[in-house]
Design a protein around this motif. Structure first.
Motif, PDB file in Angstrom:
ATOM      1  N   TYR A  75      44.628  21.364  69.883  1.00  0.00           N
ATOM      2  CA  TYR A  75      43.872  20.399  70.701  1.00  0.00           C
ATOM      3  C   TYR A  75      44.774  19.463  71.503  1.00  0.00           C
ATOM      4  CZ  TYR A  75      45.005  18.003  66.336  1.00  0.00           C
ATOM      5  OH  TYR A  75      45.663  17.531  65.237  1.00  0.00           O
ATOM      6  N   CYS A  76      46.077  19.471  71.234  1.00  0.00           N
ATOM      7  CA  CYS A  76      46.931  18.378  71.717  1.00  0.00           C
ATOM      8  C   CYS A  76      47.787  18.758  72.930  1.00  0.00           C
ATOM      9  CB  CYS A  76      47.826  17.908  70.574  1.00  0.00           C
ATOM     10  SG  CYS A  76      48.852  16.482  71.023  1.00  0.00           S
ATOM     11  N   LYS A 127      47.760  10.675  60.740  1.00  0.00           N
ATOM     12  CA  LYS A 127      46.359  11.050  60.637  1.00  0.00           C
ATOM     13  C   LYS A 127      46.233  12.373  59.883  1.00  0.00           C
ATOM     14  CE  LYS A 127      45.276   8.786  64.983  1.00  0.00           C
ATOM     15  NZ  LYS A 127      44.449   8.832  66.199  1.00  0.00           N
ATOM     16  N   GLU A 132      43.644  14.182  60.451  1.00  0.00           N
ATOM     17  CA  GLU A 132      42.976  14.923  61.541  1.00  0.00           C
ATOM     18  C   GLU A 132      41.610  15.492  61.156  1.00  0.00           C
ATOM     19  OE1 GLU A 132      44.564  14.103  64.046  1.00  0.00           O
ATOM     20  OE2 GLU A 132      46.720  14.244  63.705  1.00  0.00           O
ATOM     21  N   ILE A 155      39.684  13.205  63.794  1.00  0.00           N
ATOM     22  CA  ILE A 155      39.141  13.424  65.137  1.00  0.00           C
ATOM     23  C   ILE A 155      37.688  13.846  64.986  1.00  0.00           C
ATOM     24  CG2 ILE A 155      39.365  14.764  67.272  1.00  0.00           C
ATOM     25  CD1 ILE A 155      42.310  15.198  66.619  1.00  0.00           C
ATOM     26  N   PRO A 196      37.190  10.107  69.202  1.00  0.00           N
ATOM     27  CA  PRO A 196      36.585  11.358  69.667  1.00  0.00           C
ATOM     28  C   PRO A 196      37.634  12.369  70.112  1.00  0.00           C
ATOM     29  CG  PRO A 196      36.501   9.725  71.413  1.00  0.00           C
ATOM     30  CD  PRO A 196      37.075   9.027  70.203  1.00  0.00           C
ATOM     31  N   PHE A 197      37.307  13.644  69.964  1.00  0.00           N
ATOM     32  CA  PHE A 197      38.098  14.681  70.626  1.00  0.00           C
ATOM     33  C   PHE A 197      37.942  14.503  72.132  1.00  0.00           C
ATOM     34  CE2 PHE A 197      37.886  18.550  73.084  1.00  0.00           C
ATOM     35  CZ  PHE A 197      39.133  19.098  72.844  1.00  0.00           C
ATOM     36  N   ILE A 198      39.054  14.647  72.865  1.00  0.00           N
ATOM     37  CA  ILE A 198      39.022  14.632  74.331  1.00  0.00           C
ATOM     38  C   ILE A 198      39.844  15.834  74.792  1.00  0.00           C
ATOM     39  CG2 ILE A 198      39.582  13.320  76.428  1.00  0.00           C
ATOM     40  CD1 ILE A 198      39.590  10.769  74.730  1.00  0.00           C
ATOM     41  N   ILE A 233      48.523  13.185  75.585  1.00  0.00           N
ATOM     42  CA  ILE A 233      47.906  13.807  74.410  1.00  0.00           C
ATOM     43  C   ILE A 233      46.595  14.481  74.815  1.00  0.00           C
ATOM     44  CG2 ILE A 233      46.857  13.290  72.177  1.00  0.00           C
ATOM     45  CD1 ILE A 233      48.810  10.977  71.908  1.00  0.00           C
ATOM     46  N   TYR A 234      45.842  13.809  75.708  1.00  0.00           N
ATOM     47  CA  TYR A 234      44.600  14.359  76.272  1.00  0.00           C
ATOM     48  C   TYR A 234      44.463  13.805  77.685  1.00  0.00           C
ATOM     49  CZ  TYR A 234      43.534   9.900  74.102  1.00  0.00           C
ATOM     50  OH  TYR A 234      43.615   8.603  73.700  1.00  0.00           O
TER      51      TYR A 234
HETATM   52  N1  5AD Z   1      41.629  14.421  71.430  1.00  0.00           N
HETATM   53  C1  5AD Z   1      41.653  13.350  70.611  1.00  0.00           C
HETATM   54  N2  5AD Z   1      42.705  12.993  69.869  1.00  0.00           N
HETATM   55  C2  5AD Z   1      43.803  13.759  69.970  1.00  0.00           C
HETATM   56  N3  5AD Z   1      44.999  13.665  69.383  1.00  0.00           N
HETATM   57  C3  5AD Z   1      45.758  14.667  69.822  1.00  0.00           C
HETATM   58  N4  5AD Z   1      45.097  15.419  70.699  1.00  0.00           N
HETATM   59  C4  5AD Z   1      43.862  14.876  70.801  1.00  0.00           C
HETATM   60  C5  5AD Z   1      42.721  15.209  71.548  1.00  0.00           C
HETATM   61  N5  5AD Z   1      42.696  16.271  72.358  1.00  0.00           N
HETATM   62  C6  5AD Z   1      45.341  12.628  68.419  1.00  0.00           C
HETATM   63  C7  5AD Z   1      45.550  13.211  67.052  1.00  0.00           C
HETATM   64  C8  5AD Z   1      47.010  13.009  66.775  1.00  0.00           C
HETATM   65  C9  5AD Z   1      47.455  11.973  67.780  1.00  0.00           C
HETATM   66  C10 5AD Z   1      48.830  12.248  68.284  1.00  0.00           C
HETATM   67  O1  5AD Z   1      46.547  12.048  68.838  1.00  0.00           O
HETATM   68  O2  5AD Z   1      44.769  12.512  66.114  1.00  0.00           O
HETATM   69  O3  5AD Z   1      47.272  12.527  65.483  1.00  0.00           O
END
Ligand code: 5AD
Length: 327
Positions: free
Chosen positions: A54-55, A146, A148, A186, A216-218, A293-294
Motif C-alpha cells: 500500500y505504501c 504501527k 498496521e 490502517i 484511513p488508507f489513501i 507515502i500516499y
Molecule cells: N495509506 C495510509 N497510510 C499509509 N501508510 C503507508 N502507506 C499508507 C497508505 N497508502 C502508513 C502506514 C505506515 C506509515 C509509514 O504510513 O501506517 O506505518
C-alpha cells in the motif's frame, strides 16, 4: 472501559454511535481538557527496504525521488524545532539500514545534546534486535511502530517478506526495554472486515500502548493498490472513538492521513471525541515533497496548525506530553 468483540463490531457498524462518542469525548476531556499537543516530525530518509504493497515508499517504486538527510541537516531541522519551543521530536524514515546503529546512536545523542528537555521518538521501522536497546540507552524515549493490521494473514499478505509474529515480538520487546510505545492501524485496507478492525481495537485494549496512530488508507501512485478507494470518514471516526474508549488515556494523534482526508468538521470531531496530538512537519520542503507515502499528503507549517487548532476551539500545547500510562 472493557469491550468485547461483538460490542466493538456493533459500534463499528454505527449502532449506538451517540453513546460511543459521548463516552469517548468525556474521557478525552477528562485526561487532556481541550489541549492539543504538537509534535515535530523530521522525515530524514524515504529509502525503504520493505515492499508494503500500500505504501508509496516501497522498494519496488522506482519512480520516487529518494533522499537521505545528512547529520547536520537533521540537526539543523532539530534546532528549528527547539527554537519554536516544541518539546517532542519524531525522527521518521523508511526502513533504511544505511543509517547504522552507530549513526543513529550518534544522532540521538547529538539531538539530546542540543536540548536536554526534548523527548525523542523514533519511527525507523524494524531493525536488528540489539539496535532498540542501543537507541534507548542513547536517549530515545519513545518508539512508534504501527502494527498496521492485527489480522495476521492480512498483515502477511500486505507485507512481503515480513511476518506479523515478528512485528508483535518487536512491539513487546520495545515495551520491555522501557520505551513509550506507539501502535497504529490502517482503516480501509483491501479485504479488511469489520471483524479485523475489531481485532485492532482488541489489540489496543490488551497492549495498552502509550500512543495510537490510526488513519484511513489513501491510495498511492505506482503501488499495487493505486486504484483502491479510502474508507468513509465515519468509520475512521468510530475507530478513533473506540481507540480512546479502550485505552482511556493513550495519546492519540490526529494523523496526517486523517487530516488529508478530513474537512474541518471531521477534524474537529476527531479532536473532540479522541485525538489529542498533531504532528507538524519540520522536514525541509525539498525533501518533504518526496516523502510520498500516499497521494496528496496534507502538510502544514507549525504557524498554520497552531491557528487551525485555535479556530477549531482547542488550545495548542508545545510541551513534552509524556505518556500518562507510566509517568
Ligand atoms: N495509506 C495510509 N497510510 C499509509 N501508510 C503507508 N502507506 C499508507 C497508505 N497508502 C502508513 C502506514 C505506515 C506509515 C509509514 O504510513 O501506517 O506505518
Amino acid at each position: 472501559m472493557n469491550l468485547n468483540k461483538a460490542k466493538i463490531i456493533k459500534f463499528l457498524k454505527g449502532e449506538d454511535e451517540e453513546e460511543l462518542f459521548n463516552n469517548a469525548s468525556s474521557l478525552r476531556e477528562n485526561f487532556f481538557k481541550n489541549e492539543v499537543l504538537l509534535r515535530a516530525i523530521i522525515e530524514f530518509s524515504n529509502h525503504c527496504l520493505r515492499d508494503c504493497i500500500y505504501c508509496g515508499l516501497r522498494r519496488e517504486n522506482s519512480r520516487l525521488n529518494r533522499y537521505r538527510m545528512k547529520k547536520d541537516e537533521i540537526l539543523n531541522a532539530s534546532k528549528r524545532v527547539i527554537d519554536k519551543g516544541v518539546e517532542t521530536i519524531v525522527l521518521q524514515s523508511g526502513d533504511d539500514i544505511y543509517y547504522s546503529r552507530d549513526m543513529v546512536v550518534d544522532l540521538i545523542k547529538s539531538i539530546k545534546f542540543l536540548s536536554r528537555s526534548i523527548a525523542l521518538t523514533l519511527s525507523v521501522g524494524e531493525r536488528v534486535k540489539d539496535d532498540y536497546k542501543a537507541f534507548y540507552d542513547a536517549g530515545a524515549d519513545r518508539y512508534l511502530m504501527k502494527h498496521e493490521t492485527a489480522n495476521e494473514s492480512l498483515y502477511n499478505s500486505l507485507h512481503p517478506n515480513q511476518s506479523f509474529k515478528e512485528r508483535l515480538n518487536i512491539l513487546y520487546l520495545l515495551k520491555k526495554i522501557g520505551y513509550q510505545v506507539g501502535l497504529g492501524h490502517i482503516v480501509g485496507l483491501p479485504n479488511q472486515s469489520l471483524e479485523d478492525l475489531a481485532e485492532d481495537i482488541m489489540f489496543y485494549q490488551d497492549f495498552q500502548p502509550d500512543m495510537i496512530g490510526l488513519g484511513p488508507f489513501i491510495s498511492a501512485v505506482n503501488t499495487p493498490l493505486s486504484a483502491q478507494s479510502s474508507p468513509s470518514m465515519q468509520l475512521v471516526l468510530r475507530s478513533y472513538a473506540l481507540a480512546r474508549v479502550v485505552t482511556e488515556n493513550a495519546h492519540v494523534p490526529l494523523t496526517t492521513a486523517t487530516i488529508t482526508k478530513s474537512k474541518s468538521d471531521s477534524m474537529a470531531e476527531a479532536l473532540r471525541i479522541s485525538a489529542n496530538v498533531i504532528m507538524v512537519d519540520f522536514t525541509p520542503k525539498e525533501y518533504s515533497l518526496s516523502y510520498k507515502i500516499y497521494d496528496d499528503r496534507s502538510m502544514s507549517s507549525i504557524e498554520d496548525m497552531d491557528c487551525l487548532i485555535k479556530r477549531l476551539g482547542f488550545v495548542p500545547s508545545y510541551l513534552k506530553g509524556d505518556s500518562l500510562k507510566r509517568f
